[in-house]
Design an enzyme around this catalytic site. Structure first.
Site, PDB file in Angstrom:
ATOM      1  N   LYS A  79      50.915  73.708  47.857  1.00 48.58           N
ATOM      2  CA  LYS A  79      51.405  73.470  49.219  1.00 48.58           C
ATOM      3  C   LYS A  79      50.233  73.488  50.191  1.00 48.58           C
ATOM      4  O   LYS A  79      49.324  74.325  50.059  1.00 48.58           O
ATOM      5  CB  LYS A  79      52.431  74.562  49.552  1.00 48.58           C
ATOM      6  CG  LYS A  79      53.187  74.381  50.850  1.00 48.58           C
ATOM      7  CD  LYS A  79      54.236  75.486  51.003  1.00 48.58           C
ATOM      8  CE  LYS A  79      55.054  75.349  52.279  1.00 48.58           C
ATOM      9  NZ  LYS A  79      56.081  76.409  52.407  1.00 48.58           N
ATOM     10  N   SER A 154      60.683  74.656  53.527  1.00 47.74           N
ATOM     11  CA  SER A 154      59.547  73.850  53.909  1.00 47.74           C
ATOM     12  C   SER A 154      58.677  73.398  52.734  1.00 47.74           C
ATOM     13  O   SER A 154      57.902  72.468  52.887  1.00 47.74           O
ATOM     14  CB  SER A 154      58.671  74.652  54.871  1.00 47.74           C
ATOM     15  OG  SER A 154      58.143  75.796  54.212  1.00 47.74           O
ATOM     16  N   SER A 178      61.964  79.025  51.896  1.00 48.47           N
ATOM     17  CA  SER A 178      61.217  77.782  51.689  1.00 48.47           C
ATOM     18  C   SER A 178      60.762  77.478  50.268  1.00 48.47           C
ATOM     19  O   SER A 178      60.269  76.383  50.008  1.00 48.47           O
ATOM     20  CB  SER A 178      59.997  77.760  52.599  1.00 48.47           C
ATOM     21  OG  SER A 178      60.392  77.346  53.869  1.00 48.47           O
TER      22      SER A 178
END
Ligand code: GLN
Length: 500
Positions: A79, A154, A178
């Site tokens: 990420k 997210s 997330s």
């Protein structure tokens, strides 16, 4: 090679059996990503040179007949709020578009030593704020199971990359769901570790008392492997703990051990508002687990209804503090062409009607242009709840409610070992469906945020094996464990997985 069946373990076997080299498998993944990701948009950018040099290193180890660590040669998507030295790290924000990380996050350092391969950095909602990846300043990621739908957020880029076989596993971060929610939306496994189990050093902070880094994988077994590799005390994160020292039970799990466990079903999580298909799918999962002779009990977590409001106060307060460091001077400027932007700033400045010093002008311009709407909304909200006069009414109150939520869990864990719940009220929603309605978007976290407030470990597990493109939307369930008892939820998860 068929990348869809690969797991961390299978790559390890393939390498040790000399079926392929690390270089070959890395090249294969990179080529596949270049083709596939045109449709999905999971990656913000590839880190090809890094990946190939890491692969070469693993091949040298192989040639030297060294024993390969289990993660050696495994392509892991990272990420883009986790720092890899020398590579850009944007956190999905324009304000960091030109930033390059000066050091490795602790998790990255550990994974590099373990021989993992990093093919690229994945898309996310700006500073991890969101549930759909639509808040990214750069692109919207699509759900590989249905391209009209969001992958969740997210960590939507990481979940989509794994679900679409563009990485064998990934790292995400979870502040209020997330990791678990996008894993659920994409039909993969996502583990949010106990607060303090994994170092946050080198994770671009969203809300420091809630953030944790964790794995997104195809199998529970892989989640366990990746978790084992990243956990543990780190001198650079004072909230991290010596995991093995706090673990007072055996590390491995037997079916016998699992049969003795009691699983709680909190009635507040199964009340109205839960989508019917989701409910039916979860009932199936419970039935399957009951066939293992595990005992189920209804429990109550009465303060669940306050969790979302409590989360949005505490999280925003911490966001406003953490994002204050992005001032347009440290890290990176968003644009070098400051003169052209000066005139633009002037009109903005006149609107807010405040004369500014040269320094303030820079802050205003860079922060005004660099942050997106959701980041600004939370900075404003957070600043408000921390301001004199409102602090006690909001922030201090929310801290008390947080403690009560934690107490609810403590009480429940006197009765049961693990808690089973839905991950989110609905499966993946359509792109654009909630983007203009922040409150509707916030509601999709209702089952995940209590876990972060209480600092507990939780995993999302797909209810069945999903085939991409068969028209079905994935549904998963969440298992919540006692603090530092990842083994419990991983154990139940692994047995569930074997039943499929
Ligand atoms: N969707 C939640 C939010 O917007 C959780 C985000 C996260 O876990 N990073 O705050």
């Amino acid at each position: 090679m068929d990348l869809s069946n690969l797991t961390i373990k299978k790559i390890h076997e393939g390498l040790t059996d000399k079926k392929f080299s690390a270089f070959e498998i890395t090249q294969e993944f990179l080529a596949y990503i270049e083709e596939k990701d045109r449709k999905i948009n999971a990656y913000l950018r590839l880190t090809k040179d890094l990946a190939l040099s890491q692969a070469n290193q693993v091949d040298v180890w192989l040639a030297e007949k060294r024993e390969l660590p289990i993660l050696a040669g495994a392509p892991l998507a990272i990420k883009d709020n986790i720092l890899i030295e020398g590579e850009p790290a944007t956190a999905g924000s324009k304000i960091l578009a030109n930033y390059r990380a000066a050091y490795d996050a602790t998790v990255i350092k550990k994974l590099k030593q373990a021989g993992a391969i990093f093919p690229g950095k994945t898309n996310l909602d700006e500073f991890a704020m969101g549930s759909s990846t639509e808040n990214s300043a750069f692109k919207t990621t699509k759900n590989p199971c249905d391209l009209e739908r969001v992958p969740g957020g997210s960590s939507g880029g990481s979940a989509a990359a794994v679900a679409a076989d563009m990485a064998v596993a990934a790292l995400g971060s979870d502040t209020g769901g997330s990791i678990r929610q996008p894993a659920g939306f994409c039909g993969v496994v996502g583990l949010k570790p106990t607060y303090g189990a994994v170092s946050r050093y080198g994770l671009i902070a969203m809300a420091s008392s809630l953030d944790q880094i964790g794995p997104i994988t195809k199998t529970v077994e892989d989640a366990k492997i990746l978790f084992e590799a990243i956990k543990g005390r780190d001198a650079l994160d004072s909230t991290s703990v010596d995991y093995d020292a706090v673990l007072e039970h055996s590390k491995e799990f037997s079916l016998e051990g699992i049969r003795k466990m009691k699983i709680g079903l909190p009635k507040e999580y199964f009340a109205g508002g839960l989508d019917k298909q989701t409910r039916l799918a979860i009932d199936e999962a419970i039935k399957l687990l009951k066939s293992l002779k595990i005992e189920f009990r209804e429990i109550s977590l009465p303060r669940t209804k306050y969790a979302l409001s409590c989360y949005y106060i505490i999280m925003s307060a911490e966001v406003s503090a953490n994002l204050a460091r992005f001032d347009g001077i440290r890290y990176a400027r968003i644009d070098a062409d400051s003169r052209a932007k000066e005139s633009e700033y002037m009109s903005e400045n006149q609107r807010v009607n405040q004369p500014k010093s040269a320094l303030e002008k820079i802050y205003f311009r860079q922060r005004g242009r660099g942050f997106g709407d959701e980041a600004k909304r939370r900075i404003i909200l957070g600043t408000f709840v921390l301001s004199a006069g409102y602090y006690d009414a909001y922030y201090a109150k929310a801290q008390k409610v947080r403690r009560l939520i934690k107490k609810d869990f403590n009480k429940a864990f006197q009765e049961v070992d693990v808690i089973l719940t839905p991950i989110s009220p609905t499966p993946a929603f359509k792109i654009g469906e909630k983007v203009d309605d922040p409150l509707a978007m916030y509601l999709s976290d209702i089952f995940t945020v209590p876990v972060n407030l209480a600092g507990l470990p939780a995993i999302s597990i797909p209810i069945k094996k999903y085939k991409r493109g068969d028209g079905e939307l994935p549904v998963g369930f969440q298992l919540i464990g006692k603090p530092f008892r990842e083994t419990d939820i991983l154990g139940v998860g692994q047995y569930y997985e074997k039943l499929l």
